[in-house]
Enzyme design. Structure first.
Site, PDB file in Angstrom:
ATOM      1  N   ASP A 171      32.141 -37.000  75.258  1.00 26.34           N
ATOM      2  CA  ASP A 171      31.933 -38.438  75.369  1.00 26.34           C
ATOM      3  C   ASP A 171      31.273 -38.919  74.090  1.00 26.34           C
ATOM      4  O   ASP A 171      30.456 -38.202  73.500  1.00 26.34           O
ATOM      5  CB  ASP A 171      31.045 -38.769  76.575  1.00 26.34           C
ATOM      6  CG  ASP A 171      31.044 -40.252  76.884  1.00 26.34           C
ATOM      7  OD1 ASP A 171      30.189 -40.980  76.324  1.00 26.34           O
ATOM      8  OD2 ASP A 171      31.894 -40.706  77.655  1.00 26.34           O
ATOM      9  N   ARG A 220      42.703 -39.919  75.544  1.00 23.24           N
ATOM     10  CA  ARG A 220      42.401 -39.645  76.956  1.00 23.24           C
ATOM     11  C   ARG A 220      43.505 -38.819  77.618  1.00 23.24           C
ATOM     12  O   ARG A 220      43.803 -39.005  78.795  1.00 23.24           O
ATOM     13  CB  ARG A 220      42.179 -40.932  77.762  1.00 23.24           C
ATOM     14  CG  ARG A 220      40.937 -41.715  77.367  1.00 23.24           C
ATOM     15  CD  ARG A 220      40.575 -42.715  78.465  1.00 23.24           C
ATOM     16  NE  ARG A 220      39.742 -43.790  77.931  1.00 23.24           N
ATOM     17  CZ  ARG A 220      40.006 -45.088  78.081  1.00 23.24           C
ATOM     18  NH1 ARG A 220      41.089 -45.484  78.722  1.00 23.24           N
ATOM     19  NH2 ARG A 220      39.192 -45.997  77.590  1.00 23.24           N
ATOM     20  N   ARG A 263      36.305 -32.049  88.017  1.00 25.67           N
ATOM     21  CA  ARG A 263      35.161 -32.956  88.112  1.00 25.67           C
ATOM     22  C   ARG A 263      34.441 -32.785  89.445  1.00 25.67           C
ATOM     23  O   ARG A 263      33.196 -32.805  89.505  1.00 25.67           O
ATOM     24  CB  ARG A 263      35.601 -34.410  87.937  1.00 25.67           C
ATOM     25  CG  ARG A 263      34.422 -35.380  87.794  1.00 25.67           C
ATOM     26  CD  ARG A 263      34.845 -36.828  87.915  1.00 25.67           C
ATOM     27  NE  ARG A 263      33.740 -37.740  87.707  1.00 25.67           N
ATOM     28  CZ  ARG A 263      32.749 -37.943  88.568  1.00 25.67           C
ATOM     29  NH1 ARG A 263      32.715 -37.276  89.708  1.00 25.67           N
ATOM     30  NH2 ARG A 263      31.775 -38.799  88.295  1.00 25.67           N
ATOM     31  N   ARG A 295      41.476 -38.626  84.357  1.00 24.50           N
ATOM     32  CA  ARG A 295      41.587 -38.768  85.814  1.00 24.50           C
ATOM     33  C   ARG A 295      43.023 -38.938  86.312  1.00 24.50           C
ATOM     34  O   ARG A 295      43.261 -38.878  87.515  1.00 24.50           O
ATOM     35  CB  ARG A 295      40.735 -39.943  86.281  1.00 24.50           C
ATOM     36  CG  ARG A 295      39.235 -39.662  86.217  1.00 24.50           C
ATOM     37  CD  ARG A 295      38.447 -40.893  86.607  1.00 24.50           C
ATOM     38  NE  ARG A 295      38.541 -41.927  85.590  1.00 24.50           N
ATOM     39  CZ  ARG A 295      38.097 -43.177  85.759  1.00 24.50           C
ATOM     40  NH1 ARG A 295      37.570 -43.536  86.925  1.00 24.50           N
ATOM     41  NH2 ARG A 295      38.199 -44.055  84.780  1.00 24.50           N
ATOM     42  N   TYR A 312      26.429 -49.791  72.620  1.00 26.64           N
ATOM     43  CA  TYR A 312      25.904 -49.232  73.867  1.00 26.64           C
ATOM     44  C   TYR A 312      24.392 -49.016  73.789  1.00 26.64           C
ATOM     45  O   TYR A 312      23.676 -49.203  74.792  1.00 26.64           O
ATOM     46  CB  TYR A 312      26.596 -47.908  74.167  1.00 26.64           C
ATOM     47  CG  TYR A 312      28.040 -48.053  74.571  1.00 26.64           C
ATOM     48  CD1 TYR A 312      28.388 -48.443  75.864  1.00 26.64           C
ATOM     49  CD2 TYR A 312      29.068 -47.780  73.674  1.00 26.64           C
ATOM     50  CE1 TYR A 312      29.719 -48.565  76.246  1.00 26.64           C
ATOM     51  CE2 TYR A 312      30.399 -47.904  74.049  1.00 26.64           C
ATOM     52  CZ  TYR A 312      30.717 -48.299  75.329  1.00 26.64           C
ATOM     53  OH  TYR A 312      32.025 -48.429  75.708  1.00 26.64           O
TER      54      TYR A 312
END
Length: 378
Positions: free
Chosen positions: A80, A30, A43, A34, A157
């Site tokens: 992703d 990562r 974004r 953010r 998921y």
């Protein structure tokens, strides 16, 4: 599309081959995210996370942002892990504060029967275009890492329909209908192999599989539902042969990439909570195993005994410490690897034991990267 096949900085790939390097290479899970104000600006421009990930130019921009700030030794594709099940027709969407969701989760054998390996240059063309664009823009500065989620993690998921604390639905399916679970894992594994093969053909120079939720399994369930599929991926990628349904070979025409012909593309298997399974993972066929902070690098290196390279394993929370504390933790991790590897620093890629968090300080990341290089310099 033409791009450089000669690397100015190849210490990351050399470390994965357990060859001598001038200092320990470092990249961070990562590393594009953010915690960077420029990421947040991109974004906002895109309007959503998914729009950013599905627009090759924006995915390229976000991939390159941390390399402009820090002296990192590798770039990792911004994407992703859920792009694969989305391409299989499950309908991925995101809710702020809740994370990813699927409109059509997999809940029955009939749902599993409808799944198929997506075509990588149609349904997932935007990922391959991003890989090609990033390789061109990197221009041989550092290697590019492609990635996928592991079959078990993706299945988590797909069955739950989103994130979960207990993963009750997917574990119930594995326990109550193991044949159906293995069928699901089989088709997902085919898709993962095809996906990684296509990224490799598009220009990725190393690959990583994230087995994020393998550590939630009991030892017996891990050996049945995660490890065999990781091993199958490692051996398929080592053979260089795409899985069924892959369109991963380079296309002909003016925009075909120049690939690194003949070069082996190393594979890293990373699993959060994988310490109990390291000995089996060392024999999986992967080039490197990523470890989290629940095992010391000294112990992992001793157990590996030179079979694979190791990647890791600073606790991401250490970045909340002061710059001096970050430096001390970096030195401790580097020394731990050397102590378990007979005094040698070869075969180690420095990384975190998991991904970075949005509230981390970029200045502390710079301290970490610089200290890795300074302290490990040969």
């Amino acid at each position: 599309m033409e791009y450089s096949v000669h690397l100015k900085n190849d210490r990351f790939l050399r470390a994965l081959r357990r060859e001598p390097v001038d200092c320990t290479p470092v990249w961070l899970m990562r590393q594009a995210g953010r915690y960077l104000p420029e990421y947040r600006a991109t974004r906002a421009q895109a309007g959503s996370f998914l729009a950013m990930a599905m627009t090759p130019e924006l995915a390229c921009e976000v991939t390159l942002q941390p390399l402009r700030r820090f002296d990192l030794d590798a770039a990792i594709l911004f994407s992703d892990i859920l792009t694969v099940p989305n391409a299989m027709g499950l309908g991925l969407y995101f809710i702020d504060g809740e994370g990813p969701k699927f409109e059509r989760p997999v809940r029955s054998p009939a749902d599993i029967d409808r799944l198929a390996v997506p075509d990588m240059e149609t349904e997932l063309r935007y990922v391959m275009d991003a890989v090609r664009l990033i390789r061109r823009e990197l221009d041989g500065s550092v290697p590019l890492i492609g990635f996928s989620g592991s079959p078990w993690t993706l299945a988590c998921y797909m069955v739950e329909g989103g994130g979960s604390k207990e993963w009750g639905r997917v574990k119930a399916l594995a326990l109550n209908e193991p044949a159906a679970m293995h069928k699901l894992l089989g088709v997902v594994t085919d898709a993962v192999i095809a996906y990684l093969s296509a990224q490799r053909a598009a220009g990725a120079q190393a690959l990583q599989v994230f087995d994020t939720w393998g550590g939630t399994l009991s030892p017996s369930m891990y050996r049945e539902f995660s490890l065999p599929y990781l091993t199958r991926i490692a051996r398929a990628m080592d053979s260089g042969a795409p899985a069924r349904g892959s369109t991963g070979s380079p296309r002909t025409g003016g925009d075909s990439p120049r690939t690194d012909t003949g070069a082996h593309t190393p594979l890293i298997l990373f699993g959060k909570g994988n310490a109990p399974h390291l000995d089996a993972l060392f024999d999986s066929g992967a080039d490197a195993i990523g470890v989290d902070w629940t095992v010391t690098l000294e112990d992992a290196a001793r157990r590996a005994n030179g079979r694979v390279a190791l990647q890791g394993n600073l606790d991401p929370a250490m970045l909340y410490g002061s710059p001096d504390a970050v430096r001390a933790q970096v030195r401790m991790a580097l020394d731990s690897y050397r102590d378990g590897n007979g005094g040698s620093r070869e075969g180690h890629v420095f990384n975190l034991g998991h991904g970075m968090s949005p509230d981390m300080n970029p200045e502390h990341v710079a301290v970490l990267v610089d200290e890795v290089h300074r302290y490990s310099a040969r």
